[in-house]
Scaffold this motif. Structure first.
Motif, PDB file in Angstrom:
ATOM      1  N   TRP A  69     -18.512  12.490  45.589  1.00  0.00           N
ATOM      2  CA  TRP A  69     -18.047  12.267  46.957  1.00  0.00           C
ATOM      3  C   TRP A  69     -18.576  10.924  47.468  1.00  0.00           C
ATOM      4  CZ3 TRP A  69     -14.965  15.429  50.071  1.00  0.00           C
ATOM      5  CH2 TRP A  69     -14.879  15.054  51.405  1.00  0.00           C
ATOM      6  N   GLY A  70     -19.877  10.704  47.294  1.00  0.00           N
ATOM      7  CA  GLY A  70     -20.488   9.455  47.748  1.00  0.00           C
ATOM      8  C   GLY A  70     -19.913   8.241  47.038  1.00  0.00           C
ATOM      9  N   GLN A  71     -19.683   8.363  45.733  1.00  0.00           N
ATOM     10  CA  GLN A  71     -19.085   7.252  44.993  1.00  0.00           C
ATOM     11  C   GLN A  71     -17.680   6.963  45.504  1.00  0.00           C
ATOM     12  OE1 GLN A  71     -19.497   8.733  40.978  1.00  0.00           O
ATOM     13  NE2 GLN A  71     -21.291   7.449  40.596  1.00  0.00           N
ATOM     14  N   ALA A  72     -16.909   8.000  45.793  1.00  0.00           N
ATOM     15  CA  ALA A  72     -15.553   7.805  46.297  1.00  0.00           C
ATOM     16  C   ALA A  72     -15.575   7.087  47.644  1.00  0.00           C
ATOM     17  CB  ALA A  72     -14.824   9.143  46.411  1.00  0.00           C
ATOM     18  N   ILE A  73     -16.474   7.507  48.511  1.00  0.00           N
ATOM     19  CA  ILE A  73     -16.568   6.854  49.821  1.00  0.00           C
ATOM     20  C   ILE A  73     -16.998   5.400  49.655  1.00  0.00           C
ATOM     21  CG2 ILE A  73     -17.915   6.781  51.957  1.00  0.00           C
ATOM     22  CD1 ILE A  73     -17.716   9.828  52.027  1.00  0.00           C
ATOM     23  N   ALA A  74     -18.012   5.153  48.821  1.00  0.00           N
ATOM     24  CA  ALA A  74     -18.489   3.781  48.614  1.00  0.00           C
ATOM     25  C   ALA A  74     -17.383   2.894  48.067  1.00  0.00           C
ATOM     26  CB  ALA A  74     -19.694   3.782  47.681  1.00  0.00           C
ATOM     27  N   HIS A  75     -16.603   3.410  47.139  1.00  0.00           N
ATOM     28  CA  HIS A  75     -15.533   2.608  46.544  1.00  0.00           C
ATOM     29  C   HIS A  75     -14.321   2.476  47.463  1.00  0.00           C
ATOM     30  CE1 HIS A  75     -17.904   2.798  42.923  1.00  0.00           C
ATOM     31  NE2 HIS A  75     -17.135   1.848  42.445  1.00  0.00           N
ATOM     32  N   SER A  76     -14.193   3.359  48.443  1.00  0.00           N
ATOM     33  CA  SER A  76     -13.040   3.289  49.347  1.00  0.00           C
ATOM     34  C   SER A  76     -13.093   2.047  50.231  1.00  0.00           C
ATOM     35  CB  SER A  76     -12.945   4.547  50.210  1.00  0.00           C
ATOM     36  OG  SER A  76     -13.989   4.579  51.167  1.00  0.00           O
ATOM     37  N   PHE A  77     -14.269   1.420  50.360  1.00  0.00           N
ATOM     38  CA  PHE A  77     -14.367   0.192  51.139  1.00  0.00           C
ATOM     39  C   PHE A  77     -13.798  -1.003  50.374  1.00  0.00           C
ATOM     40  CE2 PHE A  77     -18.000   2.738  52.822  1.00  0.00           C
ATOM     41  CZ  PHE A  77     -17.468   2.938  54.096  1.00  0.00           C
ATOM     42  N   TYR A  86     -11.725  13.312  46.163  1.00  0.00           N
ATOM     43  CA  TYR A  86     -12.470  14.189  47.078  1.00  0.00           C
ATOM     44  C   TYR A  86     -12.281  15.663  46.721  1.00  0.00           C
ATOM     45  CZ  TYR A  86     -12.953   9.872  49.658  1.00  0.00           C
ATOM     46  OH  TYR A  86     -13.242   8.578  50.003  1.00  0.00           O
TER      47      TYR A  86
END
Length: 164
Positions: A69-77, A86
């Motif tokens: 989840w954290g990796q997905a959020i970080a890469h979404s930027f 997710y």
């Protein structure tokens, strides 16, 4: 990730230290005096070790979902990340709860649940690879730790069949 090409020694050693609780649980289960003689013949620590090993493995499995989840959020930027990342990230927690249900209903537990959980953990680096967020160094450590925890958890599942 984000410019870090190698993991620190602390990250590696603490990762490996994360295998110790499962090693201890497996050791306690194997040391159960009544092992192989049927339920109710031992001290009871073996069953406690099985339950603790299950709890630890589900916590780590759920933690992996949080990492995704954290990796997905970080890469979404940097680039768009689809909803699939997710959805995959919440699956470990949902699977952990599903594997706990047999115990609550009095069905066969913990052996089968530990076997499935161990297999899910051992195979979890395939998710890292499919998501494509992990650095090579991180993925290498993930493979080692997941193989270790997965195999230890499956070993607990085999021992559970002899204890319960």
């Amino acid at each position: 990730m984000h410019g870090h090409k190698t993991l620190t020694p602390a990250a590696r050693w603490l990762g490996y230290a994360g295998l110790l609780p499962q090693i201890i649980c497996l050791g306690l289960a194997l040391a159960e005096p009544g092992m192989g003689q049927g339920a109710g013949t031992g001290s009871g620590w073996g069953y406690v070790a099985l339950a603790a090993g299950f709890a630890y493995a589900t916590a780590i499995f759920s933690f992996l979902g949080g990492v995704w989840w954290g990796q997905a959020i970080a890469h979404s930027f940097d680039r768009p990340v689809g909803a699939g990342a997710y959805i995959i990230a919440v699956m470990p927690s949902l699977l952990a709860v599903a594997l706990f249900l047999p115990w609550t209903f009095g069905w066969d537990w913990p052996g089968p649940a530990l076997l499935f959980l161990g297999a899910f953990i051992a195979l979890s680096p395939l998710v890292d690879r499919a998501l494509g967020f992990a650095s090579r160094d991180f993925l290498s450590l993930r493979i080692q730790l997941s193989a270790g925890l997965g195999l230890l958890t499956m070993a607990l599942g085999v021992v559970a069949e002899r204890l319960v």
